[in-house]
Write an enzyme that holds these catalytic residues in place. Sequence first.
Site, PDB file in Angstrom:
ATOM      1  N   SER A   1       0.838  -1.197   0.000  1.00 42.78           N
ATOM      2  CA  SER A   1       0.000   0.000   0.000  1.00 42.78           C
ATOM      3  C   SER A   1       0.878   1.254   0.000  1.00 42.78           C
ATOM      4  O   SER A   1       1.711   1.426  -0.889  1.00 42.78           O
ATOM      5  CB  SER A   1      -0.964  -0.055   1.186  1.00 42.78           C
ATOM      6  OG  SER A   1      -1.962   0.945   1.085  1.00 42.78           O
TER       7      SER A   1
ATOM      8  N   ASP B   1      -9.673  -2.776  -6.437  1.00 46.16           N
ATOM      9  CA  ASP B   1      -9.210  -2.204  -5.172  1.00 46.16           C
ATOM     10  C   ASP B   1      -9.988  -0.920  -4.872  1.00 46.16           C
ATOM     11  O   ASP B   1      -9.931   0.037  -5.647  1.00 46.16           O
ATOM     12  CB  ASP B   1      -7.710  -1.897  -5.269  1.00 46.16           C
ATOM     13  CG  ASP B   1      -7.076  -1.569  -3.923  1.00 46.16           C
ATOM     14  OD1 ASP B   1      -7.731  -0.876  -3.120  1.00 46.16           O
ATOM     15  OD2 ASP B   1      -5.937  -1.993  -3.688  1.00 46.16           O
TER      16      ASP B   1
ATOM     17  N   HIS C   1      -8.303  -4.487  -1.488  1.00 46.77           N
ATOM     18  CA  HIS C   1      -7.069  -3.833  -1.060  1.00 46.77           C
ATOM     19  C   HIS C   1      -6.319  -4.726  -0.079  1.00 46.77           C
ATOM     20  O   HIS C   1      -6.779  -4.953   1.053  1.00 46.77           O
ATOM     21  CB  HIS C   1      -7.382  -2.488  -0.402  1.00 46.77           C
ATOM     22  CG  HIS C   1      -6.156  -1.681  -0.097  1.00 46.77           C
ATOM     23  ND1 HIS C   1      -5.351  -1.155  -1.078  1.00 46.77           N
ATOM     24  CD2 HIS C   1      -5.576  -1.327   1.090  1.00 46.77           C
ATOM     25  CE1 HIS C   1      -4.337  -0.503  -0.531  1.00 46.77           C
ATOM     26  NE2 HIS C   1      -4.442  -0.603   0.790  1.00 46.77           N
TER      27      HIS C   1
END
Length: 456
Positions: free
Chosen positions: A233, A362, A391
């Site tokens: 991320s 996502d 995600h």
Amino acid sequence: MSAESTTFYSELRQPDPGDELSVLQRASMDFWRLLGFAKTTFYSYQESLSLSAKAGKGTTLLDLCQSITPPRWLNPLLFNCHFQTCWTVLTRQNPLVYYKRTILTAENPAFEGTFTVDFVVPPYEDADPALPPRTTYLTQNDLESLGKDDDKPMLVTLHGLSGGSHEVYLRHILEPLFKDGWEACVVNARGCAQSKITSDILFNARATWDIRQVVKWLRAIFPRRPLFGIGFSLGGNILVNYLGEEGDQCLLEAAVVCSNPWNLDVGSMGLQSSWLGLHLYSRAMGGNLKNLFELHVKQISKNPRINVDKVRNIKYLHEFDRELQCSTWGYPTEGAYYRDASSCDALLAVRIPLFAIHAEDDPVAVKGAIPYQEIQQNPFTILCTTRLGGHLGWFESGGGRWFAKPAIRFLREMAFTVDLAGCRHERRTRASQEEKPFSGDRVFDPIRRRLRTHAP
């Protein structure tokens, strides 16, 4: 005919013979999706990077990534991006990873303060209750016993927003690699993972200074270890920025990024454009950051530009960035901060093999922010997208997480099969062959920063 009437006409047009096939194709795709199958697509430069092998025939970066990527059969009960993403919080999966922590002081006076690095170690008793689970401090004897003269591959890990070494998603990578003989560490963002800060700097989405110091330090104390990187991320965004800034001088051999938000400005607009994006994801991330702020408010509030009351009144992620990040770093708006911190341009300057894994559904690192064209302009980069995964999700029926398989296999291949010396020679050769600008040429600099720091 107006644009509005043209659109209306197109919706009422007579079906052509190909429509039936497209309907069947969509029905077939929906059927496989309900069973948990997630289609993958690879994006790469037309002539992917050649990789020499330590023994036998060589390959290309694209062929390697395709060969190590297994089929995607995800949990059919988690059949959309929100279930996949939220299950990250709800699951009780708990790969056991033990850490010992060391505290480093920033060498660059422009980014003064301390930060922590957690080393993966064998299991032990008596963890420190003031630290995350299974974590204690590293002693000088521990540091000396980490194996300075061995040539084990070592992984440097960057976690996601407001996370730390305790996050489950990164332990899905670290646990099997450590059992396989790797060494590993996690660079905790400042103030995260129950670490203390000693300046008014909390973190930054382009905070490459700490990872740069750690990699140089690791190279000095473990001169024989090949170093690799992985970022999750926001950690993926920081890692790509670091790789771009280092270029062909990078001390890492190869890297993986998972669910990188890439273009933070586009991602922020994506979050704000839907009810779930704003009130579920953005609000949750904003709340996590407010909690982090409260842990360090005494130190952060020493910065006279920080309005503590405004930070405490925020609800959403972009509001936090507006009130804290912009005030800390001197950006006029959160949009200016996002555009400067994004890694989609730095990607063009990466000169080590980089494998990016991303789910196109996502809800946080949105599809519109994925730099498809930039990936296809750089022979050192490969992008693998899946239609389903959320995600940092990719949960499988058996309880595992699919993304860990291609990530681990890629790192193993790069460490044990690929001739790293040949790979380093290839990147130096390509760097020397890149066209040098002539006087008066217009040149795009993919790592140009708008932020200027002035050391005291």
